[in-house]
Design an enzyme around this catalytic site. Structure first.
Site, short mmCIF file in Angstrom:
data_model
loop_
_atom_site.label_atom_id
_atom_site.label_comp_id
_atom_site.label_asym_id
_atom_site.label_seq_id
_atom_site.Cartn_x
_atom_site.Cartn_y
_atom_site.Cartn_z
N HIS A 72 0.87 -1.18 0.00
CA HIS A 72 0.00 0.00 0.00
C HIS A 72 0.91 1.23 0.00
CE1 HIS A 72 -2.80 3.00 1.63
NE2 HIS A 72 -3.79 2.18 1.33
N ASP A 125 3.50 -3.67 8.21
CA ASP A 125 2.22 -3.00 8.04
C ASP A 125 1.12 -4.00 8.37
OD1 ASP A 125 0.52 -1.54 5.10
OD2 ASP A 125 -0.15 -1.89 7.15
N GLN A 134 -4.13 -4.59 7.31
CA GLN A 134 -5.14 -5.54 6.83
C GLN A 134 -5.28 -6.75 7.75
OE1 GLN A 134 -7.30 -5.16 4.36
NE2 GLN A 134 -6.44 -3.12 4.03
N LYS A 174 -9.81 0.13 10.27
CA LYS A 174 -9.76 -1.14 9.55
C LYS A 174 -9.93 -2.34 10.48
CE LYS A 174 -6.85 0.51 5.72
NZ LYS A 174 -7.78 0.68 4.61
N CYS A 210 -4.57 2.10 -3.90
CA CYS A 210 -3.34 2.70 -3.35
C CYS A 210 -2.17 1.73 -3.45
CB CYS A 210 -3.53 3.14 -1.90
SG CYS A 210 -4.76 4.43 -1.70
#
Lengths: 406, 146
Positions: free
Chosen positions: A122, A199, A202, A225, A364
């Site tokens: 992303h 990251d 998600q 999220k 993105c």
């Protein structure tokens, strides 16, 4: 608590919505999830009972707000199985976390050094490192993707060199749903003394995280999220590494002493939370993570695996559909695809006519789109509150959309 | 259905038009919609300050392709102020605020896109080709934006 999908769905009032005369079928959870009632209640409670600034006042409301804010920090630490809540920094989201980190780690990266990311990142875990390399004269290297958008980890050992200072990777792809085994990353990083930045935006909504096992030096995610509020996120870092990060933003709440000519910043992670924080949002995030902790995760994971299986099987039956990502359904229930003769924007528009919320675009992740030779894909991303009936609603809407568009 | 994908728009999108200029390229520009990934590549041949010939290639949605194809069939003889005026008029129509002079002369086919007005998120899809042409006409030399 036993898994009861209807009871879980009942905690999300927005799921009662109708869209264009159809029941809402929300499959854009990779973009943002919904918040359950306890999170919604927490906003109202803050605003009506103890709204105050934190870590500043001595009056009753300030004490209560501060305690709730710090309790949220503890809840985050518990969800992540962090060693201490002092390793948790509240930010405005993953993007802010990664920018804070890239700024803070700049001194570790010199001209000729290398930062390794992947092609499927992303932009929030790509651009901060790209800019860091540009400003420091370092080289940004990419773990490539195969034709089906899976990362090509076979090239990892060749990519990681003695000049590698940082490896930044998504725990799970927001485009393909692939979950990445970070053990090889940790091993490669340890070989050369590089830091590992993960990251988690998600992955974090799909079950508690175990930072003691993950192999990350830093971990970032966004509240919205994982069933929490917008405007809040987390940067977790190993204590000794956080201690070395310089203040990114300077202002109120992060100083020991300010004179006309000099400032002495706090030693603690509070140094990294300048200004009035997103108090209500952080409290809401803590409530969301507490709510997640209380769910029956073996059953939830089985439910999500079932949704992923239905999506994988159902999508592959559609004529002219190209599915990106792992060839097995063993992935998060996030699926991106391309359908011959049907642009994602048009597919999503028609699907919306049937109450189905999808996402069409580059997500993105433009370097990934370039690598796949497309400008956009259509993405369906399920969450724990989605049902098998909704997957059928999606598949029916897609078939109908193809009839309209071709 | 909302009427976005009526037969007129689909027919426009499916027109088989020239993909290359017959002759040299005087102006060229590629424009992306950063939100959705639509991409329009414009090549123009000029006669003085006016468009003599145009080719618009689109990687994008039906609406973007339809708008681009309409432009390719209509734009001959237009100069920069003329294209700007048509684009502005089109944008106003999409917002439901068209003036008395709507539609621009020779561009009644833009009425086909009236259903797009109800979908604000899709306005850029049909305006992107106009913006790409305008950018191409404001270039001093034939350069690719990429």
């Amino acid at each position: 608590m036993a898994f009861d999908l209807q009871k879980i769905r009942a905690q999300f009032p927005i799921l009662e919505r109708q869209v264009n005369g159809h029941p809402l079928c929300y499959l854009d959870n990779a973009a943002t999830t919904f918040s359950p009632q306890p999170v919604l209640d927490s906003y109202l409670e803050f605003e009506t009972q103890y709204r105050a600034n934190v870590a500043r006042g001595v009056h009753q409301l300030a004490q209560e707000a501060t305690e709730a804010y710090e309790q949220a920090r503890t809840r985050v630490a518990r969800y992540l199985n962090a060693s201490s809540e002092s390793e948790v920094v509240f930010t405005s989201g993953t993007t802010a976390s990664m920018n804070l980190l890239a700024f803070g780690l700049a001194e570790r990266v010199s001209a000729g050094d290398e930062v390794l990311v992947s092609t499927l990142e992303h932009h929030s875990n790509f651009l901060p490192w790209q800019r860091l390399c540009e400003t420091r004269g370092a080289k940004l290297k990419l773990i490539p993707v195969k034709e089906n958008a899976e990362l090509d980890f076979a090239q990892l050992d060749a990519l990681v060199t003695q000049r590698t200072r940082i490896i930044a990777l998504a725990q799970a792809s927001n485009v393909t749903g692939a979950m990445h085994d970070l053990a090889p990353i940790r091993h490669a990083a340890d070989r050369v003394g590089a830091l590992v930045v993960v990251d988690g935006a998600q992955a974090v909504s799909h079950g508690p995280v175990d930072l003691q096992q993950l192999g990350a030096d830093f971990y970032a995610f966004s509240g919205h999220k994982c069933f929490g509020p917008t405007g809040v996120g987390v940067l977790w870092g190993r204590a000794h590494l956080l201690a070395d990060l310089p203040a990114w933003l300077v202002g109120g709440g992060m100083v020991e002493r300010v004179t006309a000519t000099h400032a002495r910043y706090l030693d603690s992670s509070a140094r990294l939370e300048a200004g009035t924080p997103p108090v209500a949002q952080a409290i809401g995030l803590g409530v969301a993570l507490d709510w997640l902790m209380g769910l029956p995760w073996p059953e939830i994971r089985a439910h999500e695996a079932r949704l992923a299986q239905l999506l994988h099987t159902g999508l592959q039956r559609i004529d002219g559909l190209r599915l990106f990502g792992p060839s097995t359904p063993a992935r998060l229930p996030i699926f991106s695809f391309d359908i011959d003769g049907c642009h994602p924007h048009d597919l999503c528009q028609v699907a919306d006519e049937f109450g189905v919320a999808l996402r069409g675009g580059h997500h993105c992740a433009q370097p990934l789109m370039d690598a796949l030779g497309v400008t956009a894909t259509t993405r369906a991303s399920a969450a724990l509150f989605n049902s098998e009936a909704e997957i059928e609603q999606l598949l029916t809407a897609l078939v109908r959309a193809i009839e309209v568009l071709r | 259905m909302s009427g976005l994908y009526q037969e007129d728009i689909k027919a426009l999108a499916q027109l088989e038009l020239a993909k290359e200029l017959s002759g040299g390229v005087d102006r060229e520009f590629t424009l992306d919609n950063p939100l959705c990934g639509d991409r329009v590549r414009v090549q123009l041949q000029l006669v003085g300050a006016e468009v003599g010939q145009a080719v618009l290639q689109v990687k994008g949605c039906i609406l973007c392709r339809a708008s681009a194809n309409l432009i390719q069939t209509r734009i001959k003889g237009q100069d920069l102020p003329g294209v700007q005026q048509i684009a502005d008029s089109f944008a106003e129509m999409l917002k439901g605020m068209e003036g008395a002079s709507w539609p621009p002369q020779g561009w009644t086919a833009l009425e086909t896109f009236r259903p797009v007005g109800a979908h604000k998120s899709r306005h850029q899809c049909v305006l992107l080709p106009f913006k790409a042409v305008i950018q191409a006409l404001t270039q001093e030399e034939a350069t690719d934006s990429e």
